[in-house]
Scaffold this active site. Sequence first.
Site, PDB file in Angstrom:
ATOM      1  N   GLU A  36       4.075  -7.329   1.446  1.00  0.00           N
ATOM      2  CA  GLU A  36       3.843  -7.709   0.218  1.00  0.00           C
ATOM      3  C   GLU A  36       3.393  -6.267  -0.662  1.00  0.00           C
ATOM      4  O   GLU A  36       1.988  -6.171  -0.590  1.00  0.00           O
ATOM      5  CB  GLU A  36       2.703  -8.651   0.319  1.00  0.00           C
ATOM      6  CG  GLU A  36       1.419  -8.384   1.011  1.00  0.00           C
ATOM      7  CD  GLU A  36       0.140  -9.621   0.968  1.00  0.00           C
ATOM      8  OE1 GLU A  36       0.639 -10.507   1.021  1.00  0.00           O
ATOM      9  OE2 GLU A  36      -0.954  -8.985   1.061  1.00  0.00           O
ATOM     10  N   CYS A  80     -12.270   5.371 -29.729  1.00  0.00           N
ATOM     11  CA  CYS A  80     -13.373   6.033 -30.073  1.00  0.00           C
ATOM     12  C   CYS A  80     -14.414   6.596 -28.735  1.00  0.00           C
ATOM     13  O   CYS A  80     -15.379   6.099 -29.074  1.00  0.00           O
ATOM     14  CB  CYS A  80     -14.235   5.597 -31.088  1.00  0.00           C
ATOM     15  SG  CYS A  80     -14.586   3.841 -30.975  1.00  0.00           S
ATOM     16  N   GLY A 111       3.325  -3.906  -3.927  1.00  0.00           N
ATOM     17  CA  GLY A 111       3.386  -3.834  -5.562  1.00  0.00           C
ATOM     18  C   GLY A 111       3.707  -2.641  -6.053  1.00  0.00           C
ATOM     19  O   GLY A 111       4.740  -2.441  -6.501  1.00  0.00           O
ATOM     20  N   ARG A 112       2.829  -1.595  -5.892  1.00  0.00           N
ATOM     21  CA  ARG A 112       3.019  -0.260  -6.708  1.00  0.00           C
ATOM     22  C   ARG A 112       4.186   0.357  -6.529  1.00  0.00           C
ATOM     23  O   ARG A 112       5.037   0.691  -7.425  1.00  0.00           O
ATOM     24  CB  ARG A 112       1.869   0.531  -6.320  1.00  0.00           C
ATOM     25  CG  ARG A 112       1.985   1.901  -6.987  1.00  0.00           C
ATOM     26  CD  ARG A 112       1.015   2.850  -6.603  1.00  0.00           C
ATOM     27  NE  ARG A 112      -0.330   2.208  -6.712  1.00  0.00           N
ATOM     28  CZ  ARG A 112      -1.250   2.083  -7.655  1.00  0.00           C
ATOM     29  NH1 ARG A 112      -1.087   2.665  -8.692  1.00  0.00           N
ATOM     30  NH2 ARG A 112      -2.591   1.585  -7.371  1.00  0.00           N
ATOM     31  N   GLY A 171       0.750  -1.130   0.055  1.00  0.00           N
ATOM     32  CA  GLY A 171      -0.160   0.109   0.190  1.00  0.00           C
ATOM     33  C   GLY A 171       0.791   1.422   0.060  1.00  0.00           C
ATOM     34  O   GLY A 171       0.101   2.315  -0.103  1.00  0.00           O
ATOM     35  N   TYR A 225       0.427  -1.529 -12.313  1.00  0.00           N
ATOM     36  CA  TYR A 225      -0.884  -1.236 -12.596  1.00  0.00           C
ATOM     37  C   TYR A 225      -1.044  -0.630 -13.701  1.00  0.00           C
ATOM     38  O   TYR A 225      -1.783   0.566 -13.734  1.00  0.00           O
ATOM     39  CB  TYR A 225      -1.824  -0.712 -11.202  1.00  0.00           C
ATOM     40  CG  TYR A 225      -1.454  -1.279 -10.098  1.00  0.00           C
ATOM     41  CD1 TYR A 225      -2.315  -2.666  -9.945  1.00  0.00           C
ATOM     42  CD2 TYR A 225      -0.624  -0.931  -9.196  1.00  0.00           C
ATOM     43  CE1 TYR A 225      -2.066  -3.458  -8.662  1.00  0.00           C
ATOM     44  CE2 TYR A 225      -0.489  -1.991  -7.683  1.00  0.00           C
ATOM     45  CZ  TYR A 225      -1.234  -3.014  -7.633  1.00  0.00           C
ATOM     46  OH  TYR A 225      -1.018  -3.571  -6.423  1.00  0.00           O
TER      47      TYR A 225
END
Length: 392
Positions: A271, A343, A273-274, A233, A372
């Site tokens: 753990e 479009c 991620g980002r 986080g 992400y």
Amino acid sequence: MSLPPRIDQAIARLRAEQQEPLCAYLYDLEALAAHAGAMRALLPANCELFYAAKANPEAPILHTLAPLVDGFEAASGGELRWLYQHCPEQPLIFGGPGKLDSELAAAMDCGVEALHVESLNELRRLAHIAAAQGRRAPVLLRLNLKLAEAPDSRLVMGGKPTPFGFDEAALSEALALLREAPWLELKGLHFHLLSHQLDVSAHLQLIRSYMRSFRALCAAHRLSLSLLNVGGGMGIDYQDARRSFDWPLFCQGLRQLIDEEDMGAVRIRFEIGRFISAACGYYLMQVLDIKRNHGQYFAIGRGGTHHFRTPAAQGHDHPFLVVRGERPAQIVDQPVTLVGQLCTPKDVLASQQPVAELAVGDLLVFPLAGAYAWNISHRDFLMHEPPTMVFV
Ligand SMILES: Cc1ncc(COP(=O)(O)O)c(C=O)c1O
């Protein structure tokens, strides 16, 4: 803002070889390794760093990280298979809501370090599968804590009603179930209440709550647990990367927190991620067209949100750089909206942003595109070609 020389050179190579307007992801693996290695080195001795593969599971990213992290987190059967295929030697952990029986069984087959169980139903099914296989299943219970003050960020997954983890009221029943299930081995507790955290002291406060809950539950239920997973986080400030989560400051505070809360004997697992992979990625679009419509400039690039959904998903104007080509500027010192080829008026990567100079053929380079990004994009919409993937 400038590009690292490695990325500049990779772009020059792409340009030299190009047959068509460019559209690519470039990943700086050396920068990724340096960043992850530095993050790991700053953690206190009883802490572990796992990479949450959901942020970016590209194989070269995993291979770069494998020697630097303590393991990988999978949040689906697909991620688990992929991780096991690419990094079979690495410790794997398996979480996420709505796991299939076949996925729980596959996790046992992969010899996962821990299964993060999210509900009573899942715990019962895992007990059954472990008993049928005659193998011990290492379990962490994911808890959705009720805190005096609900955590606050742009993406909150707990501390309020959500589909994630056990309500504390269900914990006694879960523990009773565990006592009756000889093949389930309760190793610890798991918490992940939010993402996009930029505030170090707020995050330390949250982890203090995790630690206190961990100790209180161990005492109340006479549990001897040795593992506390505190999730991920840590946030990236996309508008000003220098204001992103301050990892060194956090690690300093964490050291003190571990002493104050007497948690030195417990393994504390992250753990993340980002915060690990965001900064290593760049998305690149070559400008196909520039037009003025109802008084505003639009630059249409090759690609769009079907490759790079991050700005649409976050609702922000993504930062970018212009790498000028050879044509004279068609726009000078004007606000421009950067869009892709879809479009839909939602295909916007940055809206009305000031640009010094721009011409057709220039490159728009979006940094902070390593997490992400490609893997959360609706890549099949309109059947455009995928971007070129470059791992530097
Ligand atoms: C359970 C869990 N762990 C870890 C993460 C990784 O979060 P982040 O990428 O914000 O570090 C997530 C993200 O959704 C998650 O749900």
